[in-house]
Write a protein that holds these residues in place. Structure first.
Motif, PDB file in Angstrom:
ATOM      1  N   PRO A   1     -18.894   8.275  -0.210  1.00  0.00           N
ATOM      2  CA  PRO A   1     -17.647   8.291   0.573  1.00  0.00           C
ATOM      3  C   PRO A   1     -16.513   8.960  -0.206  1.00  0.00           C
ATOM      4  O   PRO A   1     -16.445   8.860  -1.431  1.00  0.00           O
ATOM      5  CB  PRO A   1     -17.366   6.804   0.815  1.00  0.00           C
ATOM      6  N   GLN A   2     -15.603   9.566   0.528  1.00  0.00           N
ATOM      7  CA  GLN A   2     -14.447  10.249  -0.053  1.00  0.00           C
ATOM      8  C   GLN A   2     -13.164   9.744   0.611  1.00  0.00           C
ATOM      9  O   GLN A   2     -13.197   9.022   1.603  1.00  0.00           O
ATOM     10  CB  GLN A   2     -14.569  11.770   0.137  1.00  0.00           C
ATOM     11  N   ASN A   3     -12.029  10.178   0.006  1.00  0.00           N
ATOM     12  CA  ASN A   3     -10.694   9.846   0.541  1.00  0.00           C
ATOM     13  C   ASN A   3     -10.526   8.332   0.669  1.00  0.00           C
ATOM     14  O   ASN A   3     -10.105   7.824   1.703  1.00  0.00           O
ATOM     15  CB  ASN A   3     -10.476  10.553   1.893  1.00  0.00           C
ATOM     16  N   ILE A   4     -10.848   7.633  -0.412  1.00  0.00           N
ATOM     17  CA  ILE A   4     -10.803   6.160  -0.424  1.00  0.00           C
ATOM     18  C   ILE A   4      -9.372   5.732  -0.703  1.00  0.00           C
ATOM     19  O   ILE A   4      -8.786   6.120  -1.724  1.00  0.00           O
ATOM     20  CB  ILE A   4     -11.760   5.606  -1.500  1.00  0.00           C
TER      21      ILE A   4
ATOM     22  N   THR B   1      -9.011  -1.491   2.847  1.00  0.00           N
ATOM     23  CA  THR B   1      -9.530  -0.240   2.277  1.00  0.00           C
ATOM     24  C   THR B   1     -10.045   0.633   3.415  1.00  0.00           C
ATOM     25  O   THR B   1     -10.752   0.144   4.309  1.00  0.00           O
ATOM     26  CB  THR B   1     -10.662  -0.524   1.285  1.00  0.00           C
ATOM     27  N   THR B   2      -9.724   1.926   3.354  1.00  0.00           N
ATOM     28  CA  THR B   2     -10.218   2.907   4.337  1.00  0.00           C
ATOM     29  C   THR B   2     -10.869   4.058   3.596  1.00  0.00           C
ATOM     30  O   THR B   2     -10.591   4.287   2.417  1.00  0.00           O
ATOM     31  CB  THR B   2      -9.072   3.433   5.224  1.00  0.00           C
TER      32      THR B   2
ATOM     33  N   TRP C   1     -13.761   0.351  -5.724  1.00  0.00           N
ATOM     34  CA  TRP C   1     -14.830   1.328  -5.588  1.00  0.00           C
ATOM     35  C   TRP C   1     -15.685   0.978  -4.388  1.00  0.00           C
ATOM     36  O   TRP C   1     -15.649  -0.144  -3.869  1.00  0.00           O
ATOM     37  CB  TRP C   1     -15.659   1.423  -6.859  1.00  0.00           C
ATOM     38  N   ILE C   2     -16.491   1.940  -3.929  1.00  0.00           N
ATOM     39  CA  ILE C   2     -17.231   1.816  -2.681  1.00  0.00           C
ATOM     40  C   ILE C   2     -18.621   2.401  -2.870  1.00  0.00           C
ATOM     41  O   ILE C   2     -18.808   3.333  -3.653  1.00  0.00           O
ATOM     42  CB  ILE C   2     -16.475   2.515  -1.519  1.00  0.00           C
TER      43      ILE C   2
ATOM     44  N   LEU D   1     -15.210   5.545  -7.323  1.00  0.00           N
ATOM     45  CA  LEU D   1     -13.933   4.908  -7.610  1.00  0.00           C
ATOM     46  C   LEU D   1     -12.851   5.509  -6.725  1.00  0.00           C
ATOM     47  O   LEU D   1     -12.706   6.728  -6.630  1.00  0.00           O
ATOM     48  CB  LEU D   1     -13.558   5.106  -9.087  1.00  0.00           C
ATOM     49  N   GLY D   2     -12.080   4.622  -6.080  1.00  0.00           N
ATOM     50  CA  GLY D   2     -10.984   5.083  -5.230  1.00  0.00           C
ATOM     51  C   GLY D   2      -9.643   4.924  -5.920  1.00  0.00           C
ATOM     52  O   GLY D   2      -9.560   4.634  -7.113  1.00  0.00           O
ATOM     53  N   GLU D   3      -8.563   5.144  -5.149  1.00  0.00           N
ATOM     54  CA  GLU D   3      -7.226   4.978  -5.702  1.00  0.00           C
ATOM     55  C   GLU D   3      -6.994   3.513  -6.061  1.00  0.00           C
ATOM     56  O   GLU D   3      -7.483   2.603  -5.383  1.00  0.00           O
ATOM     57  CB  GLU D   3      -6.166   5.436  -4.692  1.00  0.00           C
ATOM     58  N   ALA D   4      -6.229   3.275  -7.143  1.00  0.00           N
ATOM     59  CA  ALA D   4      -5.878   1.905  -7.527  1.00  0.00           C
ATOM     60  C   ALA D   4      -4.982   1.291  -6.447  1.00  0.00           C
ATOM     61  O   ALA D   4      -4.205   1.976  -5.782  1.00  0.00           O
ATOM     62  CB  ALA D   4      -5.181   1.903  -8.868  1.00  0.00           C
ATOM     63  N   ALA D   5      -5.102  -0.025  -6.283  1.00  0.00           N
ATOM     64  CA  ALA D   5      -4.323  -0.727  -5.257  1.00  0.00           C
ATOM     65  C   ALA D   5      -3.392  -1.725  -5.921  1.00  0.00           C
ATOM     66  O   ALA D   5      -3.690  -2.272  -6.984  1.00  0.00           O
ATOM     67  CB  ALA D   5      -5.248  -1.448  -4.282  1.00  0.00           C
ATOM     68  N   LYS D   6      -2.244  -1.955  -5.287  1.00  0.00           N
ATOM     69  CA  LYS D   6      -1.290  -2.949  -5.784  1.00  0.00           C
ATOM     70  C   LYS D   6      -1.000  -3.960  -4.676  1.00  0.00           C
ATOM     71  O   LYS D   6      -0.839  -3.585  -3.504  1.00  0.00           O
ATOM     72  CB  LYS D   6       0.015  -2.279  -6.214  1.00  0.00           C
TER      73      LYS D   6
END
Length: 965
Positions: A173-176, A189-190, A235-236, A249-254
């Protein structure tokens, strides 16, 4: 019989053809496989087709001839192979983490190789050719379905196998993206859906170690129960029925920031601000503190740290305050509430008043409840401040500045805390004394003037002058100056000015000095300095004099002045032979005293006039002349060159001569008159130009041919012509001239060393010659040249007398026919080879020194030997074997010698001074080679070419019979 067959790959039918045999009614063709199974066809002709053949078989073809009930099998047969069968037992193998798919099948008979095909769901077609039973398909694309087939290749290709399908691992998957809603504990998460994926699993782990996860069949999922103020790694993975992708690994979330804790507020005496403090919370980027009054007024501040100052609060009020945290996107919930009470308000109704004498001001105000103390401050326009304090409602300022406008404020002090200052109230102090007080003296009548800069709002000014002797003078004015009259001479006064405003006098201005004019000097004397007609005047000093000015007035009305702050000064540029009346005045602060009594000053003699110069070309000697001066004792002339060099000559008449002048120099010539040892000023400069200098950088060069030499030099300014002279060691001289920077000497003597000099000619005058430069001419040709001839081979030798310093000699022999021969030597002779016969050569020799050739020596004759005779012929006299040889005569021949050489080596000679001679006693039956040489002065020529002479046959020998024994 003969048998042939033709197999069709497409129909699988074999056509058998054979040669017919006598007596056969029909024929049967059979195809037998390796198991013995036979297929056949019959025909009455010579061909038939066999069908139903199996694929991948090897068949034996036989033909049987049939005649009614009889049949015969041919004694010949042939084999053929059918098309291979389509491959079977298809299988695929792939690993989830690899992009390689292995496609395999069972082997088939009669196969050379296989062609396997991969068809992707995106239409991409890939072929693989192999002799084995498997193919590796690489670089397959994730999330695609691939269809695999294969066929066998031989002389005929098999049918294509059935297809085998396989799916590759899902794509990553991309654009996480992951985000938290600002008022929620849920992370969402999308991602973009990926090819081949049936489900997705999301995992998140926070910085504090907490983990969360969710799964979805779509492109999003939610993770509840996340902690505030956390930063999470997300991550997904994507899965299908068989494979799961690696973690992406996707973008970090806060998550939403946590609320600040331990909130407190401190006013710190400020009536309009409060310092908010808190403990920092997780996830916050910065904090916002807010204070709210019951009337709805809100004030705030923000900070990235743990405190900030809320400003703009009203004095004496109570506020409720809180702090929230934010991460630029989401705010935390509101934390605990605290109470703020601001400081006291400043006094009101503030007023000021001024006491005229001493510039003392008083400030008063209305009392404020619960006040401990009041502090008043007066701030001037010049920045100067004064303060006074009181626990009542007024206080006074002392030592205020004059003519100053003060802004007065009062603050309330409660428990050590100061309120804001009250609004400014103005307090103006009394006038200042005038500034920039200056005095000036009117020299005539000792009247002094005092001036100053105006003071704002002044009514009047009063000036006072107090002398050292106690005498005082006053003057008043409503402008900026006034004057004192009847001041004492040579007196120093202290002058002050006061400003008067509404009857009040300012302090006096600082003292300013006013000095009255001085008396003229006494004991004035004069003296003359001989050189330059400079006179000196001296006197007795006058007290407090600033300067003295002396004036000398000549009988011709011409005046000179000099000034000094000591007791003497000097006059310059006095006229020669003049009587001056000298006076001196004293100057004090720009005022001149009366002049002192006249004192006489007589100046020295004048310089000569009509000075002229003339130049004698030889030796650069110049003459200067002038008109006589009355009462002169002597004259001294000086010539100063542009290079600073000087020459002098003296005379008691009207001319003298300057010697040893520099060449090419322009001299400024002056003459002074000497009377009683005093020199006059020099006469005006008169120019004297000396003759040109000789050229510099003189160099010589030699042209080898013709002993012509060239001399060159650096150009001399203003030169009209140059003359070069070359003087040889033998005293012989050559000259050449040029108006450029070189010239050439011709007809120089050989082997001579010349000293070359050059002179510059300007307006007919010759400069001194330049330093000698050597020019060596080329060597002379050799002398005593003689020649000699070596008879054999026409080789000649030439010899000569040696030439000094010669490096080499070159001899040349030139024949009458134009043919030339050369030889060279570093000794005194050399030899010519291959000279032509019967030729007269003119021989010359040249000397070579440093590559330069001398002129050739005079011709010397060399004659070569005679040529051999020509047209040589032979004849035989039969009787007696006597042969005759004849030839054409050679000029100047003394004798001829003929030689006949037989094949057996036997030789015969004959000689003659005519054109033939005869050989006798020749051998019978012999072939002779006959040559002739010419003899001139004892020298033999080369032999003529061989001419054949054959002698007669020998007589027969007697025969003797020998009997057999």
């Amino acid at each position: 019989m003969s048998i042939s067959m033709n197999y069709s790959c497409s129909s699988g039918v074999v056509t058998v053809t054979w040669g017919q045999v006598l007596g056969a009614n029909s024929y049967r063709a059979e195809a037998v496989d390796v198991n013995g199974t036979a297929l056949s066809c019959t025909s009455a002709s010579n061909t038939c087709q066999i069908t139903m053949l199996n694929c991948g078989e090897r068949y034996l073809i036989q033909v049987t001839a049939i005649s009614f009930d009889c049949q015969s099998t041919s004694n010949t047969s042939t084999y053929f192979e059918t098309v291979p069968c389509a491959p079977s037992q298809l299988a695929t193998y792939r690993e989830c983490s690899s992009n390689v798919i292995i496609f395999s099948w069972a082997p088939t008979s009669n196969t050379k190789y296989y062609v396997a095909t991969s068809l992707a769901s995106n239409g991409q077609l890939v072929e693989c050719r192999t002799k084995g039973t498997e193919c590796f398909f690489t670089n397959t694309v994730c999330g695609h379905t691939y269809q695999f087939t294969v066929y066998a290749v031989s002389n005929c290709n098999s049918k294509t196998s059935s297809s085998k399908h396989v799916r590759t691992s899902p794509c990553i998957p991309q654009n996480i993206k992951t985000y938290a809603e600002c008022r929620s504990d849920v992370l969402i998460t999308t991602w973009d859906k990926t090819a081949g994926a049936l489900s997705y699993t999301v995992e998140a782990q926070g910085n504090n170690g907490d983990s969360y996860n969710c799964s979805s069949f779509t492109n999003s999922c939610a993770m509840p129960g996340v902690a505030c103020g956390d930063s999470l790694s997300v991550w997904i993975t994507a899965s299908d029925d068989d494979c799961t992708t690696e973690k992406e690994l996707g973008e970090a979330a806060k998550t939403v920031p946590c609320s600040p804790t331990n909130v407190s507020a401190s006013v710190e005496c400020s009536p309009n601000s409060a310092l908010m403090n808190w403990t920092v919370s997780q996830g916050a980027v910065f904090y916002i503190a807010m204070a709210q009054h019951t009337d709805g007024t809100v004030r705030s501040c923000h900070s990235m740290g743990s405190n900030c100052l809320i400003q703009g609060l009203n004095c004496g009020k109570t506020y409720t305050a809180s702090v929230i945290a934010t991460d630029m996107k989401c705010n935390s919930s509101q934390g605990q509430l605290v109470t703020i009470e601001t400081g006291a308000c400043p006094p009101t109704n503030v007023t000021t008043s001024l006491q005229c004498d001493g510039n003392m001001g008083t400030v008063s105000w209305t009392a404020v409840a619960r006040v401990d103390m009041y502090l008043a401050t007066a701030t001037g326009d010049d920045g100067h401040t004064h303060t006074c304090s009181s626990n009542s409602t007024d206080c006074s300022f002392t030592d205020l500045h004059c003519a100053e406008t003060y802004a007065v404020t009062v603050v309330t002090i409660v428990r050590g805390c100061h309120s804001d200052p009250s609004p400014d109230v103005e307090l103006r102090t009394g006038a200042c004394p005038p500034t920039n007080v200056t005095t000036s003296l009117q020299c005539d009548g000792n009247m002094g003037t005092v001036s100053w800069t105006a003071v704002a709002r002044a009514d009047m000014y009063l000036a006072t002058a107090t002398g050292d002797d106690g005498h005082t003078h006053t003057c008043s004015s409503n402008s900026t100056d006034c004057s004192f009259t009847d001041l004492h001479c040579a007196e120093t006064y202290a002058v002050t000015v006061v400003t008067i405003v509404r009857g009040c006098h300012s302090d006096p201005s600082p003292d300013v000095e006013l000095r009255t004019g001085a008396c003229p000097p006494t004991n004035v004397t004069t003296s003359l300095q001989c050189d330059g007609n400079m006179g000196t005047v001296s006197w007795t000093a006058v007290a407090r004099a600033d300067m003295y000015l002396a004036t000398a007035t000549g009988d011709d009305g011409h005046t000179h002045t000099c000034s000094s702050n000591s007791t003497d000064c000097s006059f310059t540029d006095l006229h020669c032979a003049e009587t001056y009346a000298v006076t001196v005045v004293t100057i004090v602060r720009g005022c001149h005293s009366d002049p002192s009594p006249d004192v006489e000053l007589r100046t020295g003699a004048c310089p000569p006039t009509n000075v002229t110069t003339s130049l004698q070309c030889d030796g650069n000697m110049g003459t200067v002349s002038w008109t006589a001066v009355a009462k002169a004792d002597m004259y001294l002339a000086t010539a100063t060159g542009d290079d600073g060099h000087t020459h002098t000559c003296s005379s008691n008449s009207t001319d003298c001569s300057l010697t040893d002048l520099h060449c090419a120099e322009t001299y400024a010539v002056t003459v002074v008159t000497i009377v009683r040892g005093c020199h006059s000023d020099p006469s005006p400069d008169v120019e004297l130009r000396t003759g040109a200098c000789p050229p510099t950088n003189v160099t010589t060069s030699l042209q080898c041919d013709g002993n012509m030499g060239t001399v060159s030099w650096t150009a001399v300014a203003r030169a009209d012509m140059y003359l070069a002279t070359a003087t040889g060691d033998d005293g012989h001289t050559h000259t050449c001239s040029s108006n450029s920077t070189d010239c050439s000497f011709t007809d120089l003597h050989c082997a001579e060393t010349y000293a070359v000099t050059v002179v510059t000619i300007v307006r007919g005058c010759h400069s001194d010659p330049s330093p000698d430069v050597e020019l060596r001419t080329g060597a002379c040709p050799p002398t005593n040249v003689t020649t000699s001839l070596q008879c054999d081979g026409n080789m000649g030798t030439v010899s000569w007398t040696a030439v000094a310093r010669a490096d080499m000699y070159l001899a040349t022999a030139t024949g009458d026919d134009g043919h030339t021969h050369t030889c060279s030597s570093n000794s005194t002779d050399c030899s010519f080879t291959d000279l032509h016969c019967a030729e007269t050569y003119a021989v010359t020799v040249v000397t070579i020194v440093r590559g330069c050739h001398s002129d050739p020596s005079p011709d010397v004759e060399l004659r070569t030997g005679a040529c051999p005779p020509t047209n040589v012929t032979t004849s035989l006299q039969c009787d007696g074997n006597m042969g005759t040889v004849s030839w054409t005569a050679v000029a100047r021949a003394d004798m001829y010698l003929a030689t006949a050489t037989g094949d057996d080596g036997h030789t015969h000679t004959c000689s003659s001074n005519s054109t033939d001679c005869s050989f006798t006693d020749l051998h019978c039956a012999e072939t002779y080679a006959v040559t002739v040489v010419t003899i001139v002065r004892g020298c033999h020529s080369d032999p003529s070419p061989d001419v054949e002479l054959r002698t007669g046959a020998c007589p027969p020998h007697k025969c003797h019979n020998v009997s057999a024994v």
